[in-house]
Design an enzyme around this catalytic site. Structure first.
Site, PDB file in Angstrom:
ATOM      1  N   ASP A   1      27.080  52.208 -53.548  1.00 47.69           N
ATOM      2  CA  ASP A   1      28.295  52.084 -54.355  1.00 47.69           C
ATOM      3  C   ASP A   1      29.441  51.720 -53.404  1.00 47.69           C
ATOM      4  O   ASP A   1      29.806  52.503 -52.528  1.00 47.69           O
ATOM      5  CB  ASP A   1      28.572  53.420 -55.071  1.00 47.69           C
ATOM      6  CG  ASP A   1      29.759  53.336 -56.026  1.00 47.69           C
ATOM      7  OD1 ASP A   1      30.706  52.575 -55.728  1.00 47.69           O
ATOM      8  OD2 ASP A   1      29.750  54.038 -57.056  1.00 47.69           O
TER       9      ASP A   1
ATOM     10  N   ARG B   1      24.430  38.699 -74.551  1.00 51.20           N
ATOM     11  CA  ARG B   1      23.728  39.785 -73.848  1.00 51.20           C
ATOM     12  C   ARG B   1      22.785  39.228 -72.771  1.00 51.20           C
ATOM     13  O   ARG B   1      22.437  39.907 -71.818  1.00 51.20           O
ATOM     14  CB  ARG B   1      22.968  40.672 -74.860  1.00 51.20           C
ATOM     15  CG  ARG B   1      22.192  41.804 -74.228  1.00 51.20           C
ATOM     16  CD  ARG B   1      21.923  42.967 -75.168  1.00 51.20           C
ATOM     17  NE  ARG B   1      21.406  42.584 -76.449  1.00 51.20           N
ATOM     18  CZ  ARG B   1      20.139  42.202 -76.701  1.00 51.20           C
ATOM     19  NH1 ARG B   1      19.249  42.168 -75.727  1.00 51.20           N
ATOM     20  NH2 ARG B   1      19.770  41.871 -77.923  1.00 51.20           N
TER      21      ARG B   1
ATOM     22  N   TYR C   1      31.112  60.484 -56.651  1.00 54.29           N
ATOM     23  CA  TYR C   1      31.873  60.491 -57.903  1.00 54.29           C
ATOM     24  C   TYR C   1      31.233  61.460 -58.908  1.00 54.29           C
ATOM     25  O   TYR C   1      29.996  61.463 -59.073  1.00 54.29           O
ATOM     26  CB  TYR C   1      31.952  59.054 -58.452  1.00 54.29           C
ATOM     27  CG  TYR C   1      32.440  59.024 -59.867  1.00 54.29           C
ATOM     28  CD1 TYR C   1      33.665  59.605 -60.219  1.00 54.29           C
ATOM     29  CD2 TYR C   1      31.689  58.451 -60.887  1.00 54.29           C
ATOM     30  CE1 TYR C   1      34.107  59.621 -61.528  1.00 54.29           C
ATOM     31  CE2 TYR C   1      32.121  58.445 -62.192  1.00 54.29           C
ATOM     32  CZ  TYR C   1      33.341  59.036 -62.507  1.00 54.29           C
ATOM     33  OH  TYR C   1      33.767  59.051 -63.813  1.00 54.29           O
TER      34      TYR C   1
ATOM     35  N   LYS D   1      38.158  49.476 -60.983  1.00 54.05           N
ATOM     36  CA  LYS D   1      39.056  49.944 -59.936  1.00 54.05           C
ATOM     37  C   LYS D   1      39.698  48.759 -59.203  1.00 54.05           C
ATOM     38  O   LYS D   1      40.384  47.977 -59.826  1.00 54.05           O
ATOM     39  CB  LYS D   1      38.286  50.888 -59.004  1.00 54.05           C
ATOM     40  CG  LYS D   1      37.473  51.957 -59.763  1.00 54.05           C
ATOM     41  CD  LYS D   1      38.387  52.906 -60.478  1.00 54.05           C
ATOM     42  CE  LYS D   1      37.763  53.884 -61.441  1.00 54.05           C
ATOM     43  NZ  LYS D   1      36.361  54.024 -61.612  1.00 54.05           N
TER      44      LYS D   1
HETATM   45  N1  LCS Z   1      31.563  54.811 -58.758  1.00 47.47           N
HETATM   46  C1  LCS Z   1      32.674  55.374 -58.252  1.00 47.47           C
HETATM   47  C2  LCS Z   1      32.787  55.552 -56.776  1.00 47.47           C
HETATM   48  C3  LCS Z   1      33.692  55.797 -59.115  1.00 47.47           C
HETATM   49  O1  LCS Z   1      34.777  56.348 -58.579  1.00 47.47           O
HETATM   50  C4  LCS Z   1      33.539  55.624 -60.515  1.00 47.47           C
HETATM   51  C5  LCS Z   1      34.564  56.082 -61.480  1.00 47.47           C
HETATM   52  C6  LCS Z   1      32.352  55.045 -60.990  1.00 47.47           C
HETATM   53  C7  LCS Z   1      31.393  54.633 -60.080  1.00 47.47           C
HETATM   54  C8  LCS Z   1      32.097  54.831 -62.452  1.00 47.47           C
HETATM   55  O2  LCS Z   1      32.795  53.716 -62.870  1.00 47.47           O
HETATM   56  P1  LCS Z   1      33.303  53.480 -64.406  1.00 47.47           P
HETATM   57  O3  LCS Z   1      32.107  53.631 -65.263  1.00 47.47           O
HETATM   58  O4  LCS Z   1      34.329  54.518 -64.679  1.00 47.47           O
HETATM   59  O5  LCS Z   1      33.829  52.084 -64.370  1.00 47.47           O
HETATM   60  N2  LCS Z   1      35.573  56.860 -60.925  1.00 47.47           N
HETATM   61  C9  LCS Z   1      36.540  57.462 -61.580  1.00 47.47           C
HETATM   62  C10 LCS Z   1      37.449  58.357 -60.993  1.00 47.47           C
HETATM   63  O6  LCS Z   1      37.447  58.730 -59.814  1.00 47.47           O
HETATM   64  N3  LCS Z   1      38.322  58.745 -61.895  1.00 47.47           N
HETATM   65  O7  LCS Z   1      38.041  58.228 -63.143  1.00 47.47           O
HETATM   66  C11 LCS Z   1      36.869  57.382 -63.011  1.00 47.47           C
END
Ligand code: LCS
Length: 394
Positions: free
Chosen positions: A182, A57, A110, A207
């Site tokens: 972001d 951690r 998002y 992603k």
């Molecule tokens: N930022 C963006 C721009 C995202 O599209 C997402 C998730 C996140 C942060 C959060 O990331 P995670 O915790 O899921 O790793 N976007 C998603 C989407 O468009 N569809 O499913 C998840």
């Protein structure tokens, strides 16, 4: 030697043959804790007087390799790997602002982040203003005496709206505010917000960075001083650390990030042009198209335009639903940035009413019939054929 290109850094940065075994591939240090030679060493390392790993951690060599590579690619000094993109966002925000502080954030972003700003953070006592982040004036006007952070997501999910990064940085610097961007949609292949003056970059590494749709992860990149403070305070005690195996999956994916992004961008442009030429398609949102209202800004602050497209078909939700059910090669699912082409319907999926209330979604411009395409690495002609056939049946 001049700074190597991103194609070289994606492979080499952050990684060395393992110092103990000389293993070339970075080992997965699947351990919760690390052993000390004696009590004196333990005390020194715990006190921060001597370098050394303590407990995963607090830090782990597999995570350190991922963090080093990502810091290099984004043009930052240091990075923190986190258990998800949301964990990266929350950790970055909690390290920059405290209960009672005010944060300015975009309205179109998002769905999960929208929910964090509109529901969860206010419950914790944060004050939030959500604005149209396409207009730097709106951002400037939302700033108050208690504002600590300007948060942006550019291009935004799912509308591919852009925020003028240098303009926001200038506003923030005048008022001594922290900027957090972001960069998930763009990746450092298309855009480097830190080089434009942003303080912290956050990513859903789930992603494009990982790229293969096989794990959930996040990362924060920035100046060493800010990152190490965030690690030693917020991350260590809120605990949203990434597991070593997941870190390794992201690390392996990142070796091919620039190659994949090159193809994602080329395929997305081909599909955006194709969709724009169809009478059945009402609107296409892609920053690389000259018809995108912020195309000039995209050319100024991005080096490529990414793999995400949104579009609206004539006939609204009904026609859109038939298209989603009619495609065969495009996969109907949430997430993005995979090698496969993924298709989704924001109004019923990522921005569904239980995440973003309908009126707030519509206020952000995310209409009922909007379809989002995460363009994969397949042959673009096969993707065009798939969409052409599904659209013919509307
Ligand atoms: N930022 C963006 C721009 C995202 O599209 C997402 C998730 C996140 C942060 C959060 O990331 P995670 O915790 O899921 O790793 N976007 C998603 C989407 O468009 N569809 O499913 C998840």
């Amino acid at each position: 030697m001049s700074k190597p290109s991103i194609f070289t850094e994606a492979i080499h940065a952050g990684e060395e043959p393992d110092p103990t075994t000389k293993a070339l591939s970075t080992p997965i240090y699947q351990t919760s804790t690390f052993v000390f030679s004696n009590a004196q060493e333990a005390a020194r390392i715990f006190a921060g007087e001597q370098e050394g790993y303590v407990y995963t951690r607090w830090g782990n060599p597999t995570l350190a390799a991922l963090e080093g590579k990502m810091a290099s690619l984004e043009g930052g000094q240091a990075a923190i790997a986190t258990s998800s993109g949301m964990a990266a966002i929350a950790t970055a925000l909690f390290s920059a602002a405290k209960t009672g502080d005010h944060i300015v954030a975009p309205r179109a972003l998002y769905g999960g982040t929208h929910h964090l700003f509109s529901e969860e953070l206010p419950h914790l006592g944060f004050k939030i203003s959500m604005v149209d982040a396409r207009d730097p004036e709106e951002i400037a006007e939302a700033i108050r005496d208690d504002t600590k952070v300007i948060y942006i997501e550019t291009p935004g999910n799912p509308l591919l709206e852009l925020t003028d990064i240098p303009a926001v940085v200038e506003i923030a610097r005048r008022r001594g505010l922290v900027t957090i961007a972001d960069n998930t949609f763009a990746t450092p292949f298309c855009q480097r917000p830190l080089e434009l003056g942003v303080d912290l970059v956050v990513h859903s590494a789930t992603k494009y960075l990982g790229g293969h749709g096989d794990t959930i992860a996040g990362i924060i990149v920035g100046l060493e001083e800010i990152i190490e403070r965030a690690r030693e305070t917020t991350l260590r005690y809120l605990g949203s650390v990434l597991g070593p195996f997941d870190a390794w999956l992201i690390l392996r994916g990142m070796h091919t990030l620039p190659l994949r992004m090159e193809r994602h961008c080329a395929n997305a442009l081909a599909l955006a042009r194709f969709l724009e030429s169809l009478p059945k398609v009402e609107r296409v949102y892609y920053p690389g198209l000259p018809s995108h209202p912020q195309h000039d800004l995209a050319r100024r602050q991005m080096t490529a335009f990414g793999g995400m497209i949104s579009f609206e078909v004539r006939g609204g939700v009904e026609a859109g639903t038939r298209l989603l059910d009619g495609v065969r090669l495009c996969t109907l699912t949430a997430s993005l940035g995979d090698v496969r082409t993924l298709i989704s319907h924001p109004a019923s999926m990522t921005h569904a009413a239980n995440i973003v209330p309908r009126e707030q979604r519509l206020a952000a411009g995310i209409r009922d019939g909007l379809i989002r395409l995460s363009v994969g690495l397949e042959d673009p002609n096969d993707l065009i054929e798939d969409l052409e056939r599904a659209l013919a049946n509307l």
